[in-house]
Design an enzyme around this catalytic site. Structure first.
Site, mmCIF file in Angstrom:
data_model
loop_
_atom_site.group_PDB
_atom_site.id
_atom_site.type_symbol
_atom_site.label_atom_id
_atom_site.label_comp_id
_atom_site.label_asym_id
_atom_site.label_seq_id
_atom_site.Cartn_x
_atom_site.Cartn_y
_atom_site.Cartn_z
ATOM 1 N N LYS A 99 15.244 34.102 -22.347
ATOM 2 C CA LYS A 99 13.972 34.717 -21.973
ATOM 3 C C LYS A 99 13.301 35.219 -23.229
ATOM 4 C CE LYS A 99 11.012 36.187 -18.859
ATOM 5 N NZ LYS A 99 9.914 35.706 -19.729
ATOM 6 N N GLN A 120 15.201 39.401 -29.718
ATOM 7 C CA GLN A 120 15.080 39.310 -28.263
ATOM 8 C C GLN A 120 16.439 39.415 -27.574
ATOM 9 O OE1 GLN A 120 11.649 38.669 -27.362
ATOM 10 N NE2 GLN A 120 12.239 39.472 -25.361
ATOM 11 N N LYS A 123 17.048 43.205 -27.340
ATOM 12 C CA LYS A 123 16.011 43.792 -26.494
ATOM 13 C C LYS A 123 16.294 43.487 -25.031
ATOM 14 C CE LYS A 123 11.850 43.162 -27.924
ATOM 15 N NZ LYS A 123 10.520 42.584 -28.232
ATOM 16 N N LYS A 135 13.035 32.490 -28.057
ATOM 17 C CA LYS A 135 11.648 32.654 -28.504
ATOM 18 C C LYS A 135 11.093 31.293 -28.860
ATOM 19 C CE LYS A 135 8.716 36.140 -29.184
ATOM 20 N NZ LYS A 135 8.566 37.319 -28.331
ATOM 21 N N GLY A 174 4.237 35.016 -22.665
ATOM 22 C CA GLY A 174 3.234 35.061 -23.717
ATOM 23 C C GLY A 174 3.676 35.915 -24.892
ATOM 24 N N ASP A 175 2.933 35.816 -25.975
ATOM 25 C CA ASP A 175 3.122 36.631 -27.174
ATOM 26 C C ASP A 175 1.791 36.546 -27.913
ATOM 27 O OD1 ASP A 175 4.229 37.058 -30.187
ATOM 28 O OD2 ASP A 175 5.632 37.954 -28.768
#
Length: 454
Positions: A99, A120, A123, A135, A174-175
């Site tokens: 994810k 990530q 996190k 990512k 999104g980013d």
């Protein structure tokens, strides 16, 4: 990396793992920096759990499970052909499916995506929601492109990426450079290619077709929620504090909004051209109009707000504050800026962006006794709400804004408390860097050991 780190006092497993990373990834400074920032905290965990070193968990954790690089050809409105490069790094799935977001920006390369994917992992672990880390993105620049050009690019990008996705495999979001418009184009192409309405395969969708309320606000809101809890646990209160936020994109805008809701006095924000100071407090409606609707420069704020000052090319960290929320991009807050913040009386810094504070700046802040919340903890609200979106998709339902925000607040409180408990367990109360790194690492490491040699 700008200089050779000194790891002489760290566990031999930490030194060995970092040497391994540098040797195998010599031209990826952002990735090396992200790895070092985590490894420097892990000696206590390795001392407590010698099996982590014996089974070389660190070396395995620093090597992505899968790295995908692909060509993205597309046509502009004049018929010209362009070729960009696409990436997806599926880093670790010990806790659940990969994810992590997709970033469209000229600065994107494999090292940047690996740095983001590595962050990530931890996190996502800290959310406690059973998701792994990944990512992706492209060096495509959406600025100045028409909707039709962005649509063609997104469709070409998803034509390759779709074969690697699935709600039980890898779920992007999104980013930077990827908002609701881009998510819509990519989800539509995924449906065409897969012949399935698999809503949980991508998050950040529109509210009418599977999206979650609070997803837009989540990262900024979450960073402020974490900050509020961190301050309260250390005998302070966000209400009435003077706050500066860097950036003026999605994360920054909604950090401003939540901070104002909690009684803080937010006086400054920025973009790549400079910063604005509004001593009366930022006018949130005007800021949203300029940045979200008009997509204009932050200088327009000072043109239309009496008493506001715009400083072209200036450093927003020159503005005195008690709470600083770096929410723009990596390595934006350096040691010199950190010293100015300390000199001006800052008491807390929470990262809304990914790795926005340089290692030297983090050292300055921590040595000065400033409460410092690293991004893997403070900005986890975005991915947490993405998982809430997946839950709603699985149940074919949607939640009210109030319910989704309550779920987000509960998740951020849990992240804070996991970090706090890990730091205290290793004799470092109030050290949120060590707490976040150790708590996330131990969760992933234990899962990796339980599942065999993976």
């Amino acid at each position: 990396m700008t200089k050779e780190p000194n790891l002489a006092d760290h566990h031999p497993g930490v030194r060995s793992a970092f040497e391994h990373v540098v040797r195998r990834n010599p031209d990826e400074p952002e990735f090396q920096q992200a790895v070092l920032e985590v490894l420097e905290s892990l000696s206590p965990a390795l001392n407590t759990h010698p099996e982590y070193a014996a089974q070389r968990v660190l070396e395995r954790l620093c090597e992505p499970e899968r790295q995908i690089i692909f060509r993205v050809p597309w046509r502009d409105d004049q018929g010209g052909v362009h070729v960009n490069r696409g990436f997806r790094v599926e880093f670790n799935s010990a806790l659940g499916p990969y994810k992590g977001g997709l970033r469209f920006h000229p600065s994107v390369n494999l090292g940047v995506i690996k740095f983001l994917g590595f962050e990530q992992i931890f996190k996502n672990a800290l959310t406690g929601m059973g998701i792994g880390g990944g990512k992706g993105g492209s060096d495509f620049d959406p600025k100045g492109r028409s909707d039709a050009e962005i649509e063609r690019f997104c469709q070409s990008f998803m034509t390759e990426l779709h074969r690697h996705l699935g709600e039980y495999t890898d779920i992007p979001a999104g980013d930077i450079g990827v908002g609701g418009r881009e998510i819509g184009y990519m989800f539509g192409q995924y449906r065409r290619l897969s012949n399935r309405w698999e809503a949980g395969v991508i998050t950040g969708k529109g509210l009418d077709w599977g999206g979650s309320r609070v997803r837009t606000e989540a990262t900024g809101y979450g960073a402020v929620m974490f900050t509020e809890r961190m301050l309260e646990r250390n005998g302070r209160d966000l209400d009435g504090m003077r706050v500066v936020v860097s950036g003026s994109g999605n994360v920054a805008i909604y950090a401003v909004e939540k901070a104002q809701q909690l009684g803080a006095h937010v006086v400054a924000c920025s973009d790549s051209g400079g910063y604005v100071v509004d001593e009366r407090g930022l006018d949130l409606d005007l800021l949203k109009e300029i940045k979200e609707v008009e997509r204009a420069r932050i200088s327009a704020y000072a043109d239309r707000r009496k008493g506001a000052e715009y400083v072209a090319g200036g450093n927003v960290w020159d503005v005195p504050c008690q709470v600083a929320l770096p929410s723009a991009t990596q390595n934006e807050l350096d040691a010199a800026s950190a010293k100015r913040l300390v000199g001006n009386g800052v008491v807390a810094v929470a990262e809304g962006a990914n790795m926005p504070t340089t290692p030297d700046a983090v050292k300055v802040l921590r040595e000065a006794g400033v409460l410092f919340a690293p991004g893997k903890a403070a900005n986890a609200g975005g991915v947490a709400t993405s998982v809430l979106e997946m839950r709603q998709n699985a149940r074919r339902t949607s939640w009210s804004f109030e319910h989704a925000e309550s779920e987000l607040a509960e998740t951020m409180a849990g992240i804070h408390d996991r970090c706090e408990a890990a730091a205290e367990r290793h004799g470092a109360r109030g050290d949120y860097v060590l707490g976040a790194n150790v708590a996330g690492f131990e969760m992933v490491a234990d899962a990796m050991l339980a599942q065999g040699l993976i």
